[in-house]
Motif scaffolding. Structure first.
Motif, PDB file in Angstrom:
ATOM      1  N   GLY A  56       0.825  -1.195   0.000  1.00 27.94           N
ATOM      2  CA  GLY A  56       0.000   0.000   0.000  1.00 27.94           C
ATOM      3  C   GLY A  56       0.861   1.249   0.000  1.00 27.94           C
ATOM      4  O   GLY A  56       2.088   1.169  -0.072  1.00 27.94           O
ATOM      5  N   THR A  57       0.196   2.370   0.102  1.00 28.88           N
ATOM      6  CA  THR A  57       0.863   3.663   0.097  1.00 28.88           C
ATOM      7  C   THR A  57       0.591   4.366   1.414  1.00 28.88           C
ATOM      8  O   THR A  57      -0.547   4.407   1.874  1.00 28.88           O
ATOM      9  N   ILE A  58       1.646   4.906   2.022  1.00 28.19           N
ATOM     10  CA  ILE A  58       1.473   5.623   3.282  1.00 28.19           C
ATOM     11  C   ILE A  58       0.754   6.938   3.003  1.00 28.19           C
ATOM     12  O   ILE A  58       1.183   7.722   2.171  1.00 28.19           O
ATOM     13  N   VAL A  59      -0.374   7.134   3.689  1.00 28.00           N
ATOM     14  CA  VAL A  59      -1.171   8.339   3.539  1.00 28.00           C
ATOM     15  C   VAL A  59      -0.633   9.421   4.468  1.00 28.00           C
ATOM     16  O   VAL A  59      -0.558  10.582   4.100  1.00 28.00           O
ATOM     17  N   GLY A  60      -0.241   9.022   5.667  1.00 24.27           N
ATOM     18  CA  GLY A  60       0.277   9.986   6.631  1.00 24.27           C
ATOM     19  C   GLY A  60       0.337   9.377   8.014  1.00 24.27           C
ATOM     20  O   GLY A  60      -0.039   8.228   8.219  1.00 24.27           O
ATOM     21  N   PRO A  61       0.820  10.138   8.990  1.00 26.72           N
ATOM     22  CA  PRO A  61       0.914   9.634  10.358  1.00 26.72           C
ATOM     23  C   PRO A  61      -0.467   9.431  10.965  1.00 26.72           C
ATOM     24  O   PRO A  61      -1.426  10.097  10.585  1.00 26.72           O
ATOM     25  N   SER A  68       1.955   4.685  14.594  1.00 28.34           N
ATOM     26  CA  SER A  68       1.393   4.052  13.407  1.00 28.34           C
ATOM     27  C   SER A  68       1.226   5.055  12.274  1.00 28.34           C
ATOM     28  O   SER A  68       1.348   6.255  12.469  1.00 28.34           O
ATOM     29  N   PHE A  69       0.987   4.508  11.079  1.00 22.63           N
ATOM     30  CA  PHE A  69       0.742   5.312   9.889  1.00 22.63           C
ATOM     31  C   PHE A  69      -0.538   4.826   9.230  1.00 22.63           C
ATOM     32  O   PHE A  69      -0.855   3.635   9.277  1.00 22.63           O
ATOM     33  N   SER A  70      -1.256   5.730   8.583  1.00 24.20           N
ATOM     34  CA  SER A  70      -2.410   5.351   7.768  1.00 24.20           C
ATOM     35  C   SER A  70      -1.866   4.860   6.435  1.00 24.20           C
ATOM     36  O   SER A  70      -1.062   5.535   5.805  1.00 24.20           O
ATOM     37  N   VAL A  71      -2.299   3.657   6.023  1.00 22.23           N
ATOM     38  CA  VAL A  71      -1.826   3.048   4.784  1.00 22.23           C
ATOM     39  C   VAL A  71      -3.024   2.758   3.896  1.00 22.23           C
ATOM     40  O   VAL A  71      -3.982   2.117   4.320  1.00 22.23           O
ATOM     41  N   ARG A  72      -2.986   3.257   2.634  1.00 20.85           N
ATOM     42  CA  ARG A  72      -4.040   2.981   1.660  1.00 20.85           C
ATOM     43  C   ARG A  72      -3.576   1.806   0.802  1.00 20.85           C
ATOM     44  O   ARG A  72      -2.552   1.858   0.146  1.00 20.85           O
ATOM     45  N   PHE A  73      -4.364   0.714   0.840  1.00 18.84           N
ATOM     46  CA  PHE A  73      -4.038  -0.475   0.073  1.00 18.84           C
ATOM     47  C   PHE A  73      -4.589  -0.363  -1.341  1.00 18.84           C
ATOM     48  O   PHE A  73      -5.431   0.498  -1.629  1.00 18.84           O
TER      49      PHE A  73
END
Length: 119
Positions: A6-11, A16-21
């Motif tokens: 996925g792509t890291i969206v932000g902290p 942890s980090f928000s990750v968009r799959f």
């Protein structure tokens, strides 16, 4: 979720980090459970919310000059009515997203885009 990319969206909250799959789902993943691509992780900074520009002819977006009222406000607590697997779950509105939907952060920390008719 092991092996998913996925792509890291932000902290996100905590370590942890928000990750968009690739499926479009966004999850908060602990830093210790993220294997990097070799590039440095984004610096932890206060999360800034941004929304993509709406296509021409689309309804007014959040914060538009005409102050059109959103059906749900960021920070508002909601209960999801559907899809069936998520019915009854509670969360907090993050903000509007493309289409007739809102981004909802559930009490578990997961973030999903839910159709307005299902909130």
């Amino acid at each position: 979720m092991a092996g998913k990319q996925g792509t890291i969206v932000g902290p996100a909250a905590g370590e942890s980090f928000s990750v968009r799959f690739d499926s479009g789902s966004v999850f908060n993943i602990l830093t210790s459970n993220i294997q990097g691509s070799g590039s440095a992780a984004p610096a932890a900074a206060p999360a800034a919310t941004s929304y993509a520009a709406a296509p021409a002819g689309a309804p007014a977006a959040f914060g538009a000059a005409d102050d059109e009222e959103l059906e749900f406000q960021p920070g508002e607590r909601v209960t999801v009515l559907g899809p069936p697997a998520m019915a009854g779950k509670q969360g907090t509105v993050v903000g509007p997203v493309a289409g007739d939907a809102f981004s909802i952060r559930f009490d578990s920390g997961s973030v999903f885009n839910i159709l307005t008719s299902d909130i």
